[in-house]
Write a protein that holds these residues in place. Structure first.
Motif, PDB file in Angstrom:
ATOM      1  N   ASP A 247       3.225  11.730   4.265  1.00  0.00           N
ATOM      2  CA  ASP A 247       3.214  11.733   2.803  1.00  0.00           C
ATOM      3  C   ASP A 247       2.664  13.031   2.221  1.00  0.00           C
ATOM      4  O   ASP A 247       2.775  13.253   1.027  1.00  0.00           O
TER       5      ASP A 247
ATOM      6  N   ARG B 110       7.976 -12.489   9.874  1.00  0.00           N
ATOM      7  CA  ARG B 110       8.833 -11.393   9.457  1.00  0.00           C
ATOM      8  C   ARG B 110      10.236 -11.588   9.994  1.00  0.00           C
ATOM      9  O   ARG B 110      11.215 -11.322   9.319  1.00  0.00           O
TER      10      ARG B 110
ATOM     11  N   PRO C 289      -4.298   2.564   3.272  1.00  0.00           N
ATOM     12  CA  PRO C 289      -3.657   1.729   4.292  1.00  0.00           C
ATOM     13  C   PRO C 289      -4.598   0.643   4.791  1.00  0.00           C
ATOM     14  O   PRO C 289      -5.817   0.775   4.665  1.00  0.00           O
TER      15      PRO C 289
ATOM     16  N   TYR D 280       4.825  -1.029   2.955  1.00  0.00           N
ATOM     17  CA  TYR D 280       4.437   0.362   2.768  1.00  0.00           C
ATOM     18  C   TYR D 280       5.343   1.048   1.752  1.00  0.00           C
ATOM     19  O   TYR D 280       6.566   0.941   1.828  1.00  0.00           O
ATOM     20  N   PHE D 281       4.741   1.715   0.801  1.00  0.00           N
ATOM     21  CA  PHE D 281       5.491   2.511  -0.180  1.00  0.00           C
ATOM     22  C   PHE D 281       5.278   3.985   0.144  1.00  0.00           C
ATOM     23  O   PHE D 281       4.217   4.524  -0.164  1.00  0.00           O
ATOM     24  N   PRO D 282       6.248   4.630   0.746  1.00  0.00           N
ATOM     25  CA  PRO D 282       6.055   6.050   1.043  1.00  0.00           C
ATOM     26  C   PRO D 282       6.179   6.898  -0.220  1.00  0.00           C
ATOM     27  O   PRO D 282       6.696   6.440  -1.235  1.00  0.00           O
TER      28      PRO D 282
ATOM     29  N   PRO E 193       1.738  -6.074   5.775  1.00  0.00           N
ATOM     30  CA  PRO E 193       1.811  -4.800   5.067  1.00  0.00           C
ATOM     31  C   PRO E 193       3.211  -4.491   4.543  1.00  0.00           C
ATOM     32  O   PRO E 193       4.206  -4.757   5.206  1.00  0.00           O
TER      33      PRO E 193
ATOM     34  N   ARG F 114      -6.734   9.690  -0.079  1.00  0.00           N
ATOM     35  CA  ARG F 114      -5.879   8.998   0.873  1.00  0.00           C
ATOM     36  C   ARG F 114      -6.625   8.683   2.166  1.00  0.00           C
ATOM     37  O   ARG F 114      -6.054   8.180   3.101  1.00  0.00           O
TER      38      ARG F 114
ATOM     39  N   TYR G  14       0.828  -1.196   0.000  1.00  0.00           N
ATOM     40  CA  TYR G  14       0.000   0.000   0.000  1.00  0.00           C
ATOM     41  C   TYR G  14       0.862   1.245   0.000  1.00  0.00           C
ATOM     42  O   TYR G  14       2.026   1.223   0.386  1.00  0.00           O
TER      43      TYR G  14
ATOM     44  N   ASP H 278       0.613   5.759  -1.422  1.00  0.00           N
ATOM     45  CA  ASP H 278      -0.079   6.776  -2.168  1.00  0.00           C
ATOM     46  C   ASP H 278      -0.018   6.476  -3.662  1.00  0.00           C
ATOM     47  O   ASP H 278       0.753   5.622  -4.088  1.00  0.00           O
TER      48      ASP H 278
ATOM     49  N   GLU I 192       1.767   7.825   8.739  1.00  0.00           N
ATOM     50  CA  GLU I 192       2.415   7.736   7.435  1.00  0.00           C
ATOM     51  C   GLU I 192       1.713   8.628   6.431  1.00  0.00           C
ATOM     52  O   GLU I 192       2.357   9.298   5.624  1.00  0.00           O
TER      53      GLU I 192
ATOM     54  N   ARG J 134       2.647  -0.736  12.209  1.00  0.00           N
ATOM     55  CA  ARG J 134       2.633   0.488  11.416  1.00  0.00           C
ATOM     56  C   ARG J 134       1.569   1.418  11.959  1.00  0.00           C
ATOM     57  O   ARG J 134       0.600   0.998  12.569  1.00  0.00           O
TER      58      ARG J 134
ATOM     59  N   PRO K  39      -0.632   3.835  10.084  1.00  0.00           N
ATOM     60  CA  PRO K  39      -0.959   4.308   8.741  1.00  0.00           C
ATOM     61  C   PRO K  39      -1.324   5.783   8.703  1.00  0.00           C
ATOM     62  O   PRO K  39      -0.991   6.478   7.747  1.00  0.00           O
TER      63      PRO K  39
ATOM     64  N   SER L 258       8.448  -3.347  11.920  1.00  0.00           N
ATOM     65  CA  SER L 258       7.943  -3.279  10.553  1.00  0.00           C
ATOM     66  C   SER L 258       6.479  -3.685  10.503  1.00  0.00           C
ATOM     67  O   SER L 258       5.775  -3.382   9.555  1.00  0.00           O
ATOM     68  N   LEU L 259       6.042  -4.372  11.528  1.00  0.00           N
ATOM     69  CA  LEU L 259       4.648  -4.808  11.529  1.00  0.00           C
ATOM     70  C   LEU L 259       3.727  -3.801  12.195  1.00  0.00           C
ATOM     71  O   LEU L 259       2.573  -3.664  11.839  1.00  0.00           O
TER      72      LEU L 259
END
Lengths: 548, 423
Positions: free
Chosen positions: B314, B279, A237, A254-256, A252, B374, A90, A92, B310, B305, B307, B302-303
């Motif tokens: 972004d 992971r 997300p 994540y692609f920032p 997950p 988003r 996931y 943007d 983030e 998150r 969102p 890494s798990l």
């Protein structure tokens, strides 16, 4: 540039195996035969990317700034023939999700099925697209462009998918037993098939979308086939998908959004004169990054700006000195700010970089030269302009004030309102203002629009009668008799004008009034545009606008 | 190369184990009072004694209901290969009665090598099923119906449940209905006529305790000694795992993970924690060939998150401005706001502070749409679709603290904006 890879977003991946693989690759630009070769018999090999696989280094250098995501993905997908949990990619828009996933599979050279919920806009299309690919069925004229299996329910899909998968597994198994001479590079294909579903977030908007989403998220546990790896690509997300049903969480990835430096690297790719372009990017990228960091949006504006940037140069191959850089930058500088506000405009002509600049320049120097602003950017007949203004007034002014506004006997003079400076009234006023903003433009019946139109058309003529076009309309009051006269052209096809304004979305129909039963309209024009139109007619709009 | 090979092999082995639910749940089912033995006892007695039965398996998601049932069924199929046939339905797929009957008929036909007709009507299918049940009963063959997502079948008229349970009231039939649901009140959802035919057996599945969990970890991660690994490597690997599991830092880490998770989504914690292992395995560095505590830590971070944070990170500067404006409007206790009022606020900010980032309305509108895409903001109500987007009331989908935190960690957020957010 990376633009080619964006094409893959819009490609209908189902059209044929051959074209599908070609259009997907971001490196090859040539598209071979678009029609599927009749003699071409699809095999399991076609489920892989279909082109020579690329090395990991090439993959990493193809996507600047995506190193950790690529490595993560490869690790999660795992070594050959290793089962894997569902993965959710996931991030943007325009962060390289789809291209990275597909190129990773090109690197791994494993069979996969790709379906995008953008092109497959209903459950049935989605299911059939997946099954068609698994059953190695391609739609063509000989089978009437029909799918291999008709399937619109999740329950049927599960059964058919199970069948199709076990068939594919069998062939893969037998292949891995024999020699792999058919593969040009001798790379293993493995015994797993991966299902890649793109744009999963769109499913939310579908009818019964939540059910389909739940089904897709639990597909892994429903199928109980470890040979199928599932990768979901979503713009949203994972927390958006939570519902009271629950599901096994996909892992997950994540692609920032790209940072400025990463964008620099991306735009620098495939450039002939890297030094020059790098200097250009240094000056341009920073202000643009404040507005948007999407590659697709930036690339159009930046490419046209670069053309402007290069204009003074004779030789595009030379590497610029510091002095030249500064000069070019100074030349470009005044163009950047207006372009920032143009960044999202879709130009109607492909190469109007110059045109646009000119127009902008005009607008920027308009403060001194008022005359030029009065030209509109688009053509519109006089009556349409009046109608537009009338609609704007009808939407903004309360209907009760029409009489005092447009009464020629001087109703405007008794517009004096008692002003109380008490705090309460101020507060009330503020609340009223807020409410007005929340409500947006009001709606009005057609009769009111026409009445205001007549009024302002006559007023516009009487007060500005010296204008050439207004001259003919002086006898507006006698319009009942004057049907043969030219001025009545303004009135005669008014309804046609209204409908064309509706089509242009300047006015919208907004449902019928429950009491009167007639259609009501609403003006969608911003105040700026209305003022502009009024100025082009020399119509004193602000005089008629009711201000709270 | 000689060192790398066993590590990679160990990694593949563990990965295979994690994806195999029967392996995961096997050790939890050895003890005599486990759910596995309870369930197996009930089902096997109804097979041997030829009686009808119905059971509900209840428990949070990911607690291994379906996996334990699969274990039981697998074992029973081995023990009584000729007298068991299994029909599997899933509430997600077959909540529609018509569809469910068709699916049962299809699976019965598959099982008994009969020809299945797609065109058969609902009535024909249900008659066929009842006839088949009778035949199976006469042949002393037990049909086990597995109804996953049992609560979904309880929606609507519950015709499927009624006709299944009603058929089981007769002496000739021989069937077991096993319902699986994460709703603890699943049996309360049943209609009266269905509930009276249901034998109220329930087996509750609870998430494993800490001790069970530790032993499960060891079970999952330690290598078998009899395999083709070099013997020194196996003992080294297993020692390392043991030391990690007994490490207090690791225990604390697990504890915080559980604490955080049970508040957010306690239902998923068990499966998620398995994912964490997954992971960790993925990140296991191949050089040393051994798992380390750092692997577990990295996997955890890494798990876990966030969102929304983030999403704020972004955002471009313009989008941040819009968010701040909306936040300010909320602070001012303006009950609702739309794009136009946000733009007004934006203008007042610009007028009073002379910011360098003042963009035209169309740019802001596009930024606004990005935010909507988003899912950082959304329309407050579905009404009023005749209005264009600018006038529809909006709301923020992130809290003030999230916005604050996100802007703080933003790469190039102007300091002014943070100040504007505060007052």
């Amino acid at each position: 540039m990376k633009v080619e890879s964006f094409c893959s977003f819009f490609q209908n991946q189902e059209s044929s195996k051959v074209t599908r693989r070609n259009t997907r690759s971001s490196s090859s630009v040539t598209v071979e035969n678009p029609e599927p070769n009749e003699s071409h018999q699809p095999t399991v090999d076609d489920l892989t990317f279909g082109e020579e696989s690329i090395t990991l280094d090439a993959l990493l250098s193809d996507f600047p700034g995506r190193r950790s995501q690529i490595l993560d993905l490869i690790r999660l997908i795992g070594p050959l023939d290793c089962p894997s949990f569902p993965i959710m990619v996931y991030g943007d828009a325009s962060t390289g999700k789809t291209s990275v996933v597909l190129q990773v599979f090109r690197h791994l050279n494993r069979p996969f099925v790709y379906s995008s919920c953008r092109t497959c806009y209903s459950p049935r299309l989605l299911f059939e697209s997946v099954l068609n690919q698994l059953l190695l069925h391609s739609k063509c004229s000989s089978n009437g462009y029909s799918s291999a299996k008709r399937c619109d329910k999740p329950s049927d899909f599960v059964n058919l998918l199970r069948q199709a998968l076990s068939n594919v597994m069998e062939t893969l198994d037998s292949k891995s037993g024999t020699s792999r001479s058919s593969k040009p590079d001798g790379k293993p294909v493995g015994k797993m098939v991966y299902l890649i579903l793109d744009h999963v977030d769109l499913i939310k908007e579908w009818e019964k979308g939540t059910m389909i989403l739940q089904f897709l998220f639990s597909l892994y546990s429903v199928l109980k086939m470890p040979q199928l790896g599932i990768i979901l690509i979503s713009g949203l997300p994972p927390d958006v998908y939570y519902s009271n049903m629950g599901y096994t969480d996909p892992i997950p990835v994540y692609f920032p959004v790209y940072s400025q430096e990463e964008l620099h690297q991306i735009f620098l790719r495939n450039q002939a004169n890297r030094d020059l372009y790098s200097a250009f990017l240094d000056s341009v990228l920073k202000p643009f990054c404040r507005v948007t960091r999407r590659v697709d949006e930036l690339s159009t504006t930046i490419s046209s700006l670069f053309r402007k940037y290069c204009e003074p140069l004779d030789d595009l191959g030379l590497s610029p000195s510091e002095d030249l850089k500064r000069r070019l930058y100074n030349q470009l500088k005044p163009l950047i700010a207006p372009c920032l506000n143009e960044i999202f405009r879709v130009s109607s002509r492909p190469n109007d970089g110059d045109n646009r600049g000119e127009r902008r320049q005009k607008a920027s120097c308009s403060s001194e030269n008022r005359e030029e602003v009065e030209k509109l950017d688009f053509h519109m007949s006089t009556s349409a302009k009046y109608l537009l203004i009338a609609a704007f007034l009808a939407s903004r002014n309360p209907a009760t004030l029409d009489a005092s506004m447009f009464d020629s006997t001087g109703g405007m003079d008794n517009r004096k309102r008692k002003r109380k400076a008490s705090e309460k009234s101020m507060e009330k006023k503020e609340i009223a203002e807020q409410e007005a903003v929340m409500k947006g433009p009001g709606s009005f019946p057609l009769e009111r629009l026409l009445a205001i139109f007549q009024c302002i058309a006559s007023v516009g003529d009487s007060s500005f009668g010296e204008e050439e076009e207004g001259k003919e309309e002086e006898e507006e009051e006698e319009e009942a008799t004057g049907y043969d006269r030219e001025n009545n052209n303004l009135m005669s096809d008014v309804l046609l004008q209204v409908s064309s304004l509706c089509d242009a979305n300047f006015i919208t129909k907004s449902g019928s009034c429950p009491l009167e039963g007639s259609v009501r309209y609403r003006s969608m024009v911003s105040e700026d545009l209305a003022l502009k139109v009024a100025r082009s007619l020399r119509f004193p709009l602000s005089k008629y606008l009711y201000r709270r | 190369m000689g060192k790398e090979n066993p590590a990679e092999k160990a990694l593949n082995l563990i990965r295979g184990r994690l994806c195999d639910p029967t392996f995961v749940f096997r050790p939890l089912s050895v003890s005599s009072d486990s759910n596995y033995s309870k369930l197996k006892f009930i089902v096997s007695t109804s097979i041997t004694e030829g009686c009808n039965n119905s059971i509900l398996l209840l428990g949070p998601r990911g607690s291994g209901k379906a996996a334990v049932l699969d274990l039981v069924i697998g074992d029973l199929l081995e023990e009584y290969p000729d007298s068991v046939s299994v029909i599997r339905l899933n509430g997600l797929l077959h909540s529609d009665d018509n569809c469910a009957f068709k699916e049962i008929a299809r699976q019965l036909c598959m099982e008994h090598h009969l020809l299945f007709s797609k065109m058969a009507s609902f009535d024909e299918n249900s008659q066929f099923i009842i006839a088949m049940l009778r035949e199976c009963g006469l042949a002393h063959k037990t049909v086990i119906f597995v109804l996953d997502e049992f609560d979904m079948f309880a929606q609507g008229k519950q015709r499927l449940l009624y006709s299944l349970l009603d058929a089981m009231q007769s002496v000739t039939s021989q069937a077991v209905v096993v319902g699986i649901s994460s709703r603890l009140d699943a049996d309360q959802l049943l209609e009266k006529r269905v509930r009276s035919r249901f034998s109220h057996r329930k087996i509750l599945f609870l998430p494993p305790s800490r001790e069970e969990f530790d032993s499960l970890l060891e079970h999952l991660l330690s290598l078998p000694s009899d395999s083709s690994f070099p013997s020194g490597y196996v003992s080294q690997f297993n020692e390392k795992i043991k030391s990690i599991i007994s490490d207090t830092r690791f225990k604390n880490m697990l504890k915080t993970f559980f604490n955080a998770n049970s508040t957010v989504n306690s239902l998923l914690k068990y499966m998620l924690s398995l994912d964490v292992r997954f992971r960790a395995v993925s990140l296991m560095n191949l050089e040393s060939g051994l798992l380390s505590l750092e692997n577990f830590k990295a996997a955890l971070s890494s798990l876990q998150r966030q969102p929304k944070l983030e999403a704020v990170k972004d955002c471009s500067i313009v989008e941040l401005y819009l968010l701040v404006c909306m936040r300010r409007l909320e602070v001012k206790e303006q009950s609702s706001y739309n794009f136009i009022s946000v733009m007004k606020e934006y203008k007042t900010i610009h007028d009073s502070f002379q910011t360098s980032d003042y963009y035209a309305q169309n740019v802001c509108l596009r930024a606004f749409e990005h935010l909507k895409e988003r899912a950082v903001i959304c329309y407050a109500e579905n009404r009023g679709q005749f209005q264009t987007g600018e006038y529809r009331p909006m709301k923020l989908l992130i809290s003030a603290s999230e916005l604050h935190q996100g802007m703080r960690s933003h790469a190039c957020c102007p300091a002014m904006l943070l100040k504007l957010l505060d007052h």
